[in-house]
Scaffold this active site. Structure first.
Site, PDB file in Angstrom:
ATOM      1  N   ASN A 198      88.408  -7.581  43.036  1.00 54.97           N
ATOM      2  CA  ASN A 198      88.582  -9.032  42.932  1.00 54.97           C
ATOM      3  C   ASN A 198      89.171  -9.376  41.561  1.00 54.97           C
ATOM      4  O   ASN A 198      88.694  -8.878  40.536  1.00 54.97           O
ATOM      5  CB  ASN A 198      87.169  -9.645  43.062  1.00 54.97           C
ATOM      6  CG  ASN A 198      87.136 -11.134  43.269  1.00 54.97           C
ATOM      7  OD1 ASN A 198      87.885 -11.662  44.081  1.00 54.97           O
ATOM      8  ND2 ASN A 198      86.250 -11.818  42.550  1.00 54.97           N
ATOM      9  N   ASP A 266      89.483 -22.811  43.566  1.00 58.10           N
ATOM     10  CA  ASP A 266      89.354 -24.188  43.072  1.00 58.10           C
ATOM     11  C   ASP A 266      90.697 -24.538  42.430  1.00 58.10           C
ATOM     12  O   ASP A 266      91.425 -23.657  41.971  1.00 58.10           O
ATOM     13  CB  ASP A 266      88.177 -24.402  42.099  1.00 58.10           C
ATOM     14  CG  ASP A 266      88.066 -23.395  40.971  1.00 58.10           C
ATOM     15  OD1 ASP A 266      89.086 -22.785  40.592  1.00 58.10           O
ATOM     16  OD2 ASP A 266      86.952 -23.207  40.446  1.00 58.10           O
TER      17      ASP A 266
HETATM   18  O1  LIG Z   1      75.702 -19.924  30.214  1.00 60.90           O
HETATM   19  C1  LIG Z   1      76.027 -19.180  31.347  1.00 60.90           C
HETATM   20  C2  LIG Z   1      77.244 -19.749  32.005  1.00 60.90           C
HETATM   21  O2  LIG Z   1      78.375 -19.621  31.167  1.00 60.90           O
HETATM   22  C3  LIG Z   1      77.528 -18.996  33.296  1.00 60.90           C
HETATM   23  O3  LIG Z   1      78.613 -19.589  33.924  1.00 60.90           O
HETATM   24  C4  LIG Z   1      79.138 -18.888  35.007  1.00 60.90           C
HETATM   25  C5  LIG Z   1      80.320 -18.060  34.552  1.00 60.90           C
HETATM   26  O4  LIG Z   1      80.904 -17.418  35.680  1.00 60.90           O
HETATM   27  C6  LIG Z   1      81.355 -18.317  36.704  1.00 60.90           C
HETATM   28  O5  LIG Z   1      81.860 -17.547  37.757  1.00 60.90           O
HETATM   29  C7  LIG Z   1      83.017 -16.801  37.437  1.00 60.90           C
HETATM   30  C8  LIG Z   1      84.236 -17.700  37.505  1.00 60.90           C
HETATM   31  O6  LIG Z   1      85.382 -16.960  37.219  1.00 60.90           O
HETATM   32  C9  LIG Z   1      85.583 -15.700  37.788  1.00 60.90           C
HETATM   33  O7  LIG Z   1      86.346 -15.164  36.796  1.00 60.90           O
HETATM   34  C10 LIG Z   1      84.358 -14.825  38.028  1.00 60.90           C
HETATM   35  O8  LIG Z   1      84.630 -13.853  39.026  1.00 60.90           O
HETATM   36  C11 LIG Z   1      83.174 -15.676  38.429  1.00 60.90           C
HETATM   37  O9  LIG Z   1      82.007 -14.890  38.468  1.00 60.90           O
HETATM   38  C12 LIG Z   1      80.186 -19.120  37.240  1.00 60.90           C
HETATM   39  O10 LIG Z   1      80.651 -20.032  38.200  1.00 60.90           O
HETATM   40  C13 LIG Z   1      79.538 -19.869  36.082  1.00 60.90           C
HETATM   41  O11 LIG Z   1      78.361 -20.530  36.542  1.00 60.90           O
HETATM   42  O12 LIG Z   1      76.383 -19.099  34.146  1.00 60.90           O
HETATM   43  C14 LIG Z   1      75.200 -18.502  33.610  1.00 60.90           C
HETATM   44  C15 LIG Z   1      74.850 -19.215  32.330  1.00 60.90           C
HETATM   45  O13 LIG Z   1      73.733 -18.571  31.741  1.00 60.90           O
END
Ligand SMILES: O[C@@H]1[C@@H](O)[C@H](O[C@@H]2CO[C@@H](O[C@@H]3CO[C@@H](O)[C@H](O)[C@H]3O)[C@H](O)[C@H]2O)OC[C@H]1O
Length: 345
Positions: A198, A266
């Site tokens: 991915n 998104d």
């Molecule tokens: O503080 C952290 C917070 O930063 C964290 O945020 C997550 C970061 O990953 C996000 O998903 C990624 C989005 O982009 C792609 O590159 C990856 O494959 C995904 O995994 C996710 O949506 C956020 O919530 O969350 C945990 C907190 O402790």
């Protein structure tokens, strides 16, 4: 009969009983996707959001979402925060929800340079020890969720934009062989799960996309199982590639004998979103979802949560957001939602 086919039959039967005139399944993103021959239309979610009851009701609506993906619950820092200590509680909550709702599960993610605890990234392990640690992590996690995960994102984001390998503790210590080793370990722990590589920005074609195709071939050349290439799909309003170029990319994946999926779609814009931006966003969603609909080997689309209320975008891209088909008040953006429905038809 597959889980998805059973689900669509059930929805069809329910609507036939309640509406003897129309005999149509309840209309939604997932029912349209399944009717178009896709396996699911899905959404990511996260544990903290599940206490928001109106949100949960929307997520659990299988007319729209036939699959869910844990946004954080199955990442290394949550699952194995210290060596040999495993914490499956958050992941189990999402698994239970998917089972209760009759939804598929895309499990995310086993090996990633980010959200990786420092005991791994700064551990200074030699090649053999890091392979043991990685294989053990994969084996424990995939075994725990055996039979629950329809897809696993085995390796996430191994590439730089120019198509070279991203520097990470895994690549720097083990070399490119960490990829086939990871896929082989995942396949050994759950032979039924579909295994994905991915990454983001693959949608634009070019060097990074070509390198992703090479990763598929690399894993195959080691005799390890790889089933699919995940296009994350974190796109930008007005800069989203055309439907035809995305179809062409998906067909190149299919030519390698593996499937594809949009795994984290998104489409962000400057906030507050203007009317013109939302109109363009509808077209951009249609281009991407329509490309998947048109290519048989593209099995499904997951949006990276369904509402702007819980989108990760504003926290990472300053001044950007409004990226999802539901707004911050959990209201559908009719133009965007209908464009996706139409693209799936
Ligand atoms: O503080 C952290 C917070 O930063 C964290 O945020 C997550 C970061 O990953 C996000 O998903 C990624 C989005 O982009 C792609 O590159 C990856 O494959 C995904 O995994 C996710 O949506 C956020 O919530 O969350 C945990 C907190 O402790």
């Amino acid at each position: 009969m597959s889980i998805t086919s059973r689900l669509s039959c059930l929805l069809f039967a329910v609507s036939a009983i309640s509406s003897p005139i129309s005999h149509r399944a309840v209309d939604g993103l997932n029912t349209r996707a399944v009717a178009a021959g896709k396996e699911y239309f899905g959404s990511a979610t996260d544990n903290g959001e599940l206490s928001d009851i109106p949100y949960l009701e929307g997520l659990s609506n299988t007319a729209d979402f036939g699959s869910i993906t844990p946004g954080n619950a199955m990442k290394w820092d949550t699952i194995e925060p210290s060596r040999g200590t495993f914490n499956f509680a958050n992941g189990d909550t999402i698994v239970d929800l998917a089972e209760k709702n009759g939804q598929l599960l895309r499990c995310h993610t086993l090996v990633w340079h980010s959200q990786l605890p420092s005991w791994v990234s700064n551990g200074g392990f030699d090649n053999a020890t890091l392979i043991d640690i990685m294989v053990n992590h994969i084996t424990q996690e995939v075994t725990h969720y055996k039979g629950k995960c329809y897809h696993w994102d085995v390796v996430n984001e191994a590439l730089n934009e120019d198509g070279t390998y991203r520097s990470s503790v895994f690549y720097d210590t083990i070399g490119p062989a960490y990829l086939p080793i990871a896929f082989a370990a995942a396949a050994a722990a759950d032979p039924e799960a579909k295994l994905y590589f991915n990454d983001y920005n693959l949608e634009y074609g070019g060097a990074k996309f070509n390198a992703a195709l090479e990763i598929v071939k690399l894993v195959q050349s080691y005799g390890a199982k790889i089933d699919g290439l995940g296009f994350q799909g974190h796109l930008i309003v007005g800069s989203t590639p055309s439907r035809s170029s995305q179809e062409s990319n998906l067909n190149k994946v299919a030519a390698l004998g593996v499937e594809a999926a949009f795994t984290e779609l998104d489409i962000r814009t400057t906030t507050p979103a203007t009317e013109a931006a939302v109109a363009q966003q509808a077209k951009d969603y249609a281009a991407t979802v329509g490309a998947c609909a048109a290519v048989e080997k593209c099995v499904g689309v997951t949006i990276w949560d369904y509402t702007d209320k819980y989108s990760w975008i504003p926290s990472v891209f300053q001044g950007q957001g409004a990226a999802l088909p539901w707004d911050e008040n959990l209201q559908k953006k009719e133009l965007v939602y209908n464009a996706i429905l139409e693209a799936l038809s």
